[in-house]
Write a protein that holds these residues in place. Structure first.
Motif, PDB file in Angstrom:
ATOM      1  N   GLU A 116     -62.147 -55.479  10.899  1.00 50.17           N
ATOM      2  CA  GLU A 116     -61.890 -55.963   9.546  1.00 50.17           C
ATOM      3  C   GLU A 116     -60.645 -56.843   9.569  1.00 50.17           C
ATOM      4  O   GLU A 116     -59.578 -56.447  10.026  1.00 50.17           O
ATOM      5  N   GLU A 119     -57.143 -55.873   7.598  1.00 54.94           N
ATOM      6  CA  GLU A 119     -56.479 -54.740   8.239  1.00 54.94           C
ATOM      7  C   GLU A 119     -55.931 -55.139   9.602  1.00 54.94           C
ATOM      8  O   GLU A 119     -54.853 -54.681  10.011  1.00 54.94           O
ATOM      9  N   THR A 120     -56.646 -55.998  10.309  1.00 52.68           N
ATOM     10  CA  THR A 120     -56.153 -56.487  11.597  1.00 52.68           C
ATOM     11  C   THR A 120     -54.866 -57.270  11.406  1.00 52.68           C
ATOM     12  O   THR A 120     -53.893 -57.092  12.163  1.00 52.68           O
ATOM     13  N   ARG A 122     -52.772 -56.941   8.883  1.00 51.45           N
ATOM     14  CA  ARG A 122     -51.763 -55.982   8.443  1.00 51.45           C
ATOM     15  C   ARG A 122     -51.114 -55.266   9.633  1.00 51.45           C
ATOM     16  O   ARG A 122     -49.906 -55.009   9.640  1.00 51.45           O
ATOM     17  N   ASN A 123     -51.922 -54.982  10.654  1.00 49.46           N
ATOM     18  CA  ASN A 123     -51.444 -54.221  11.804  1.00 49.46           C
ATOM     19  C   ASN A 123     -50.907 -55.092  12.936  1.00 49.46           C
ATOM     20  O   ASN A 123     -50.543 -54.573  13.992  1.00 49.46           O
ATOM     21  N   SER A 143     -56.577 -59.514  -0.321  1.00 48.35           N
ATOM     22  CA  SER A 143     -56.017 -60.026   0.930  1.00 48.35           C
ATOM     23  C   SER A 143     -54.695 -60.746   0.722  1.00 48.35           C
ATOM     24  O   SER A 143     -53.880 -60.832   1.649  1.00 48.35           O
ATOM     25  N   VAL A 146     -51.194 -59.067   1.583  1.00 45.57           N
ATOM     26  CA  VAL A 146     -51.042 -58.880   3.028  1.00 45.57           C
ATOM     27  C   VAL A 146     -50.725 -60.212   3.693  1.00 45.57           C
ATOM     28  O   VAL A 146     -49.828 -60.303   4.536  1.00 45.57           O
TER      29      VAL A 146
END
Length: 211
Positions: A116, A119-120, A122-123, A143, A146
């Protein structure tokens, strides 16, 4: 409703310098399979913005089989090198991108993620010069915070499909995707940290500069 006259779209695509090799293969694949790539004029615009900004770090949310990635990678390469993050759910698309971009000589620039996209991002422990957003339209509003947190000061957000085939101009059009695009545009408009404009290439690009 056409977002831009087909004759003008063809003219703008024709102005883009000739492509060769895997770039042509990717364009031909899109035509043959009805796959939604950003197309030559919008791709060349993304390359231009990469060069103008001297961007070295780019993150793509929703990268398909690497067509837009190739334009960003070309710009980063010509800026002296760096990294472009390619992100998709589909491992087959990721593998197609790996093949094309390796053939183009960008294997040392592109980092591949399967998962996703938001989330990628974000991390990912980094900030970026450019973030390109082409995920499911319903996810655009969520989105944005982020993206903003991962975009450096002076960085650029580029969002695809911002005209949504003219649907955002129709007040009776209330689909989830259309409403989400409207919400995201309003979020950018009402945030003084963004300087923005809409570029009417292909299906529209939102260009937003983070102050």
């Amino acid at each position: 409703m056409e977002e831009i006259a087909p004759s003008i779209a063809r003219y703008l695509d024709a102005l883009v310098p000739e492509r060769t090799g895997d770039m042509v293969i990717m364009e031909d694949y899109a035509k043959a399979h009805g796959f939604p790539i950003i197309g030559p004029s919008a791709g060349y615009f993304c390359y231009l913005m990469t060069r103008v900004m001297g961007a070295r770090k780019v993150f793509e949310l929703g990268s398909g089989y690497g067509y837009s990635t190739a334009w960003f990678a070309r710009g980063v390469h010509e800026n002296g090198g760096g990294v472009v993050h390619h992100t998709v759910w589909d491992s087959n698309l990721s593998n197609m991108a790996r093949l094309h971009l390796k053939n183009m000589g960008y294997e040392n620039i592109v980092v591949y993620h399967i998962g996703e996209a938001v989330e990628t991002l974000r991390n990912t422990d980094d900030t970026f010069d450019i973030v390109f957003n082409d995920i499911d339209k319903s996810a655009y509003p969520d989105s944005l915070p982020v993206i903003k947190s991962k975009l450096k000061k002076g960085g650029m957000l580029i969002v695809d499909n911002i005209l949504w085939h003219g649907r955002i101009l129709d007040p009776s059009e209330r689909s989830r995707d259309t409403e989400a695009i409207r919400v995201m545009i309003d979020m950018v408009r009402n945030d003084p940290e963004w300087i923005y404009s809409i570029v009417p290439l292909r299906d529209g690009l939102l260009l937003a500069y983070k102050q």
